[in-house]
Motif scaffolding. Structure first.
Motif, PDB file in Angstrom:
ATOM      1  N   SER A  83      18.165   7.578  56.664  1.00 36.62           N
ATOM      2  CA  SER A  83      18.991   6.454  57.145  1.00 36.62           C
ATOM      3  C   SER A  83      20.435   6.884  57.346  1.00 36.62           C
ATOM      4  O   SER A  83      21.060   6.540  58.356  1.00 36.62           O
ATOM      5  N   TRP A  84      20.970   7.645  56.379  1.00 35.85           N
ATOM      6  CA  TRP A  84      22.352   8.107  56.514  1.00 35.85           C
ATOM      7  C   TRP A  84      22.486   9.128  57.641  1.00 35.85           C
ATOM      8  O   TRP A  84      23.520   9.206  58.310  1.00 35.85           O
ATOM      9  N   LYS A  98      28.467   1.205  49.993  1.00 33.70           N
ATOM     10  CA  LYS A  98      27.101   1.236  49.417  1.00 33.70           C
ATOM     11  C   LYS A  98      27.183   1.519  47.917  1.00 33.70           C
ATOM     12  O   LYS A  98      26.537   0.859  47.105  1.00 33.70           O
ATOM     13  N   SER A 105      13.938   9.158  52.397  1.00 36.91           N
ATOM     14  CA  SER A 105      14.061   7.986  53.265  1.00 36.91           C
ATOM     15  C   SER A 105      15.522   7.520  53.334  1.00 36.91           C
ATOM     16  O   SER A 105      16.049   7.193  54.408  1.00 36.91           O
ATOM     17  N   GLU A 106      16.199   7.487  52.169  1.00 38.65           N
ATOM     18  CA  GLU A 106      17.626   7.123  52.133  1.00 38.65           C
ATOM     19  C   GLU A 106      18.447   8.101  52.978  1.00 38.65           C
ATOM     20  O   GLU A 106      19.314   7.700  53.759  1.00 38.65           O
ATOM     21  N   LYS A 120      20.905   9.076  60.423  1.00 38.64           N
ATOM     22  CA  LYS A 120      21.009   8.294  61.678  1.00 38.64           C
ATOM     23  C   LYS A 120      22.440   7.816  61.898  1.00 38.64           C
ATOM     24  O   LYS A 120      22.945   7.812  63.013  1.00 38.64           O
TER      25      LYS A 120
END
Length: 358
Positions: A35-36, A148, A31-32, A38
């Motif tokens: 996101s990256w 981050k 999932s992480e 995208k």
């Protein structure tokens, strides 16, 4: 490490570890990464965008493997997983930028890797990491990854106790990436001159084994896990650093190079396994690295968790499809798997299963 960190939090054995990996770690790491991905898709410069996406697509298993450390403290995985994924993503992205580079400039490689050092230094200002290369416009991608990491390390209760060790590991990692990717005619001389500065501290190693150890991010991830414990003390932080570097870190990267020998030979890439005198020498040194890594794991409190990491590494790499096509690597694999504990065989089967499911 004292009894507060892994006591009652760490998985008791391989089965409970893999349950956590399937239930929490793999879905949350993926999932992480999604996101990256995208963010990477919006990078304006075509070359930077390509290398960012390629590194995620080809090296997802690096983040998944690193994420295993969060399985030992699920309560803090909301910090540990994003941190491990972001730092590993920086590492893989920069590796691609240097490996498939339009540049052979050591200054460029060093400045790019400054981003990793800034990422583990909460107070560091963001730099102009692309200053020495033509491709510059990443739409803020690398800065977002650095920020981050900084946010996550700031949230670890005992980070101040491990920060020095993490920075040394990241600095050595950056040195390796510079010397490994410069002009082919200069690589070995630079690597040997670098080794001369460190050889006295590691009499048990050869130069290629030290270089391999500096290429691992596992020691950093273990120190992040340790820093998630508010009761960590400085002595325990030192103990972890010494246990992981060089033996566990060295085994990790030598296994990586072991299975990549044919690929690196055809691509003309530097491979640290090619510096052994022959097959017997390679097998003997790899076997020595396995024993040293196990001994280091056994000397740490909650040794069962660290032993699972060591056996899992051996299983993960030796179950890779690349092993089948290389006769010499199959021979080394036989030596290393001889008398395997059932833990390693268990992880070996799971590694096959995870690859099929990807």
């Amino acid at each position: 490490m004292n009894h507060s960190l892994l006591a009652g939090r760490s998985p008791r054995g391989p089965v409970s570890l893999m349950k956590r990996v399937y239930k929490y770690i793999l879905p949350e790491v993926r999932s992480e990464l999604a996101s990256w991905r995208k963010v990477a898709e919006t990078i304006p410069d075509a070359e930077l965008r390509k290398q960012a996406l390629d590194s995620m697509n080809a090296k997802q298993f690096h983040c998944e493997g690193g994420g295993v450390y969060a399985a030992a403290n699920l309560e803090r995985r909301d910090i540990l997983i994003p941190l491990i994924v972001a730092l590993q993503t920086i590492s893989d992205y920069l590796d691609n930028l240097c490996d498939r580079s339009t540049s052979l400039d050591p200054e460029d490689f060093r400045l790019l890797h400054r981003s990793m050092l800034d990422a583990v230094t909460p107070e560091a200002p963001l730099g102009d990491y692309y200053a020495f290369r033509d491709e510059k416009d990443d739409g803020g991608y690398l800065h977002a990854l650095v920020r981050k990491c900084q946010t996550c390390v700031s949230a670890l209760p005992s980070y101040s106790l491990v920060q020095r060790h993490v920075r040394v590991m990241v600095s050595l990692y950056g040195d390796l990436q510079v010397y490994k990717h410069i002009d082919r005619s200069k690589r070995e001389d630079e690597l040997l001159a670098w080794w001369d500065k460190h050889a006295g501290s590691y009499p048990e190693l050869r130069w290629n084994e030290f270089a391999a150890a500096t290429g691992s991010t596992l020691g950093m991830f273990m120190l992040f896990l340790a820093a998630s414990d508010e009761k960590l003390d400085a002595r325990q932080a030192d103990l972890i650093r010494d246990a992981y570097f060089p033996s566990i870190c060295g085994l990790h990267i030598l296994l990586d190079y072991l299975i990549d020998q044919a690929e690196d030979e055809s691509g003309g890439d530097l491979n640290f396994c090619s510096y052994y005198a022959g097959q017997d020498d390679l097998n003997e040194r790899m076997d020595r690295m396995v024993k040293a890594a196990r001994k280091s794991a056994d000397e740490l409190p909650f040794s069962s968790f660290h032993r699972m990491i060591v056996e899992g590494l051996i299983a993960l790499y030796l179950s890779d499809p690349k092993v089948k096509g290389q006769r010499s690597v199959r021979e080394t694999a036989r030596v290393l798997m001889r008398g395997s504990p059932w833990t390693r065989l268990f992880f070996w089967l799971n590694s096959h299963w995870i690859r099929k499911a990807m």
